[in-house]
Design a protein around this motif. Structure first.
Motif, PDB file in Angstrom:
ATOM      1  N   PRO A  40       0.745  -0.844   0.051  1.00  0.00           N
ATOM      2  CA  PRO A  40      -0.476   0.328   0.159  1.00  0.00           C
ATOM      3  C   PRO A  40       0.722   1.359  -0.017  1.00  0.00           C
ATOM      4  N   GLY A  41       0.937   2.177  -0.416  1.00  0.00           N
ATOM      5  CA  GLY A  41       0.842   3.561  -1.435  1.00  0.00           C
ATOM      6  C   GLY A  41       2.655   3.900  -1.326  1.00  0.00           C
ATOM      7  N   GLN A  42       3.149   2.443  -2.460  1.00  0.00           N
ATOM      8  CA  GLN A  42       4.394   2.088  -2.477  1.00  0.00           C
ATOM      9  C   GLN A  42       4.180   2.062  -4.297  1.00  0.00           C
TER      10      GLN A  42
ATOM     11  N   GLU B   1      20.691   6.493  -4.467  1.00  0.00           N
ATOM     12  CA  GLU B   1      20.935   5.970  -5.862  1.00  0.00           C
ATOM     13  C   GLU B   1      19.330   6.217  -5.786  1.00  0.00           C
ATOM     14  N   ALA B   2      18.458   7.830  -5.963  1.00  0.00           N
ATOM     15  CA  ALA B   2      17.475   8.260  -5.991  1.00  0.00           C
ATOM     16  C   ALA B   2      16.343   6.893  -6.591  1.00  0.00           C
ATOM     17  N   GLY B   3      15.303   6.700  -6.756  1.00  0.00           N
ATOM     18  CA  GLY B   3      14.875   5.715  -7.706  1.00  0.00           C
ATOM     19  C   GLY B   3      13.860   6.911  -8.170  1.00  0.00           C
ATOM     20  N   VAL B   4      13.274   6.027  -9.303  1.00  0.00           N
ATOM     21  CA  VAL B   4      11.699   6.989 -10.243  1.00  0.00           C
ATOM     22  C   VAL B   4      11.054   7.967  -9.091  1.00  0.00           C
ATOM     23  N   THR B   5      10.853   8.416 -10.056  1.00  0.00           N
ATOM     24  CA  THR B   5       9.903   9.864  -8.609  1.00  0.00           C
ATOM     25  C   THR B   5       8.713  10.086  -9.802  1.00  0.00           C
ATOM     26  N   GLN B   6       7.348  10.069  -9.173  1.00  0.00           N
ATOM     27  CA  GLN B   6       6.461  10.489 -10.036  1.00  0.00           C
ATOM     28  C   GLN B   6       5.361  11.840  -9.620  1.00  0.00           C
ATOM     29  N   PHE B   7       5.083  12.362 -10.362  1.00  0.00           N
ATOM     30  CA  PHE B   7       4.230  13.728  -9.705  1.00  0.00           C
ATOM     31  C   PHE B   7       3.465  13.668 -10.472  1.00  0.00           C
ATOM     32  N   PRO B   8       1.864  14.335 -10.566  1.00  0.00           N
ATOM     33  CA  PRO B   8       1.885  14.184  -8.177  1.00  0.00           C
ATOM     34  C   PRO B   8       1.179  12.493  -8.274  1.00  0.00           C
ATOM     35  N   SER B   9       1.332  12.896  -6.689  1.00  0.00           N
ATOM     36  CA  SER B   9       0.916  11.421  -6.431  1.00  0.00           C
ATOM     37  C   SER B   9      -1.189  10.798  -6.882  1.00  0.00           C
ATOM     38  N   HIS B  10      -1.511  11.979  -6.522  1.00  0.00           N
ATOM     39  CA  HIS B  10      -3.000  12.105  -7.311  1.00  0.00           C
ATOM     40  C   HIS B  10      -3.131  13.400  -7.422  1.00  0.00           C
ATOM     41  N   SER B  11      -4.285  12.850  -8.346  1.00  0.00           N
ATOM     42  CA  SER B  11      -5.004  13.929  -9.401  1.00  0.00           C
ATOM     43  C   SER B  11      -6.546  13.749  -9.183  1.00  0.00           C
ATOM     44  N   VAL B  12      -7.004  14.945  -8.946  1.00  0.00           N
ATOM     45  CA  VAL B  12      -8.869  14.915  -9.114  1.00  0.00           C
ATOM     46  C   VAL B  12      -9.036  15.900 -10.409  1.00  0.00           C
ATOM     47  N   ILE B  13      -9.413  15.172 -11.377  1.00  0.00           N
ATOM     48  CA  ILE B  13      -9.910  17.017 -12.513  1.00  0.00           C
ATOM     49  C   ILE B  13     -11.507  16.140 -12.617  1.00  0.00           C
ATOM     50  N   GLU B  14     -12.043  17.275 -13.594  1.00  0.00           N
ATOM     51  CA  GLU B  14     -13.257  17.221 -13.591  1.00  0.00           C
ATOM     52  C   GLU B  14     -12.758  16.330 -15.187  1.00  0.00           C
ATOM     53  N   LEU B  84     -13.684  10.135 -17.893  1.00  0.00           N
ATOM     54  CA  LEU B  84     -14.024   9.547 -17.356  1.00  0.00           C
ATOM     55  C   LEU B  84     -13.057   8.108 -16.815  1.00  0.00           C
ATOM     56  N   GLU B  85     -13.112   7.383 -17.731  1.00  0.00           N
ATOM     57  CA  GLU B  85     -12.704   6.225 -18.512  1.00  0.00           C
ATOM     58  C   GLU B  85     -10.355   6.237 -18.306  1.00  0.00           C
ATOM     59  N   ASP B  86     -10.177   6.872 -17.713  1.00  0.00           N
ATOM     60  CA  ASP B  86      -8.909   7.536 -18.066  1.00  0.00           C
ATOM     61  C   ASP B  86      -9.181   7.775 -16.361  1.00  0.00           C
ATOM     62  N   SER B  87      -9.053   7.255 -15.640  1.00  0.00           N
ATOM     63  CA  SER B  87      -9.006   7.278 -14.444  1.00  0.00           C
ATOM     64  C   SER B  87      -8.842   6.779 -14.180  1.00  0.00           C
ATOM     65  N   GLY B  88      -7.684   5.944 -13.527  1.00  0.00           N
ATOM     66  CA  GLY B  88      -6.714   4.503 -12.958  1.00  0.00           C
ATOM     67  C   GLY B  88      -4.904   5.231 -12.316  1.00  0.00           C
ATOM     68  N   VAL B  89      -4.386   4.179 -11.646  1.00  0.00           N
ATOM     69  CA  VAL B  89      -3.078   4.798 -11.892  1.00  0.00           C
ATOM     70  C   VAL B  89      -1.889   4.634 -12.686  1.00  0.00           C
ATOM     71  N   TYR B  90      -1.334   5.185 -12.627  1.00  0.00           N
ATOM     72  CA  TYR B  90      -0.384   5.932 -14.319  1.00  0.00           C
ATOM     73  C   TYR B  90       1.558   5.759 -13.425  1.00  0.00           C
ATOM     74  N   PHE B  91       1.568   4.623 -13.714  1.00  0.00           N
ATOM     75  CA  PHE B  91       3.480   3.841 -13.613  1.00  0.00           C
ATOM     76  C   PHE B  91       4.330   4.245 -14.573  1.00  0.00           C
ATOM     77  N   THR B 109       1.279   7.711  -9.903  1.00  0.00           N
ATOM     78  CA  THR B 109      -0.172   8.902 -10.038  1.00  0.00           C
ATOM     79  C   THR B 109      -1.458   8.059  -9.773  1.00  0.00           C
ATOM     80  N   ARG B 110      -2.235   8.398  -9.062  1.00  0.00           N
ATOM     81  CA  ARG B 110      -3.404   8.026  -9.108  1.00  0.00           C
ATOM     82  C   ARG B 110      -4.598   9.264  -9.583  1.00  0.00           C
ATOM     83  N   LEU B 111      -5.090   8.667 -10.745  1.00  0.00           N
ATOM     84  CA  LEU B 111      -5.935   9.859 -11.447  1.00  0.00           C
ATOM     85  C   LEU B 111      -7.356   9.625 -11.299  1.00  0.00           C
TER      86      LEU B 111
END
Lengths: 118, 114
Positions: A40-42, B1-14, B84-91, B109-111
């Motif tokens: 979770p969260g990872q 070593e830094a890992g892969v970073t994604q921004f934002p972690s969450h996004s809610v849009i219309e 609406l169908e674009d909602s999901g988690v983008y890795f 990123t959870r969209l």
């Protein structure tokens, strides 16, 4: 077309019990197989991978997986689960990375949620 | 070593709005991948960059999705207009072309499109 089937959406195991998560694949070429875990969260963390050689591969956190070509399977096992193993587990297949280009995109299964009972 | 970073972690849009997701790969990783997981479905490959070039974009769902990787460093994935169908988690994932035989994933990123 390649595909990965993880037949169990949820699995509940008692802490200390053994675990086996099933994975079957369909792939036209020699497969390159992975198991990833997402807590979770990872993000997705690689547990282990297989391309060739010994069909029993060892991974991190005490996990192992066995490649069985005749059954097109790559099941994940752990002899004794811990509460911290509760997570979602993904099996994936891809082509072996070609030199200079890296790995192609992977095909994932739908994942198996592992629930640990105290 | 830094890992892969994604921004934002969450996004809610219309629905109808535009959203841009960003991925910073591990330094020195020429390979960068985008994947998406729609709820209840498997994680699906979207596209693969080698440096700034699109190696494989066969998984991009439609032309509302635009991925870029200018300069071969970070990448953005823009959805315009969002449905609406674009909602999901983008890795996002990255790998070194010669050294690594597996990709390292970001946290996603959870969209949510409402």
């Amino acid at each position: 077309a390649q595909s990965v089937t993880q037949p169990d959406i949820h699995i509940t195991v008692s802490e200390g019990a053994s675990l086996e998560l099933r994975c079957n694949y369909s792939y036209g070429a020699t497969p390159y197989l992975f198991w990833y875990v997402q807590s979770p969260g990872q993000g997705l963390q690689l547990l282990l991978k297989y391309f060739s050689g010994d069909t029993l591969v060892q991974g991190i956190k005490g996990f192992e997986a066995e490649f069985k070509r005749s059954q097109s399977s790559f099941n994940l096992r752990k002899p004794s689960v811990h509460w911290s193993d509760a997570a979602e587990y993904f099996c994936a297949v891809g082509a072996y990375p070609f030199e200079g280009g890296g790995a192609d995109g992977l095909t994932f299964g739908k994942g198996t949620h592992l629930i640990i009972q105290p | 070593e830094a890992g892969v970073t994604q921004f934002p972690s969450h996004s809610v849009i219309e629905k109808g709005q535009t959203v841009t997701l960003r991925c910073d790969p591990i330094s020195g990783h020429d390979n960068l991948y985008w994947y998406r997981r729609v709820m209840g479905k498997e994680i699906k490959f979207l596209l693969h960059f080698v440096k700034e070039s699109k190696q494989d974009e066969s998984g991009m769902p439609n032309n509302r999705f635009l991925a870029e990787r200018t300069g071969g460093t970070y990448s953005t994935l823009k959805v315009q207009p969002a449905e609406l169908e674009d909602s999901g988690v983008y890795f996002c994932a990255s790998s070194h072309p010669l050294r690594d035989t597996e990709a390292f994933f970001g946290q996603g990123t959870r969209l949510t499109v409402v």
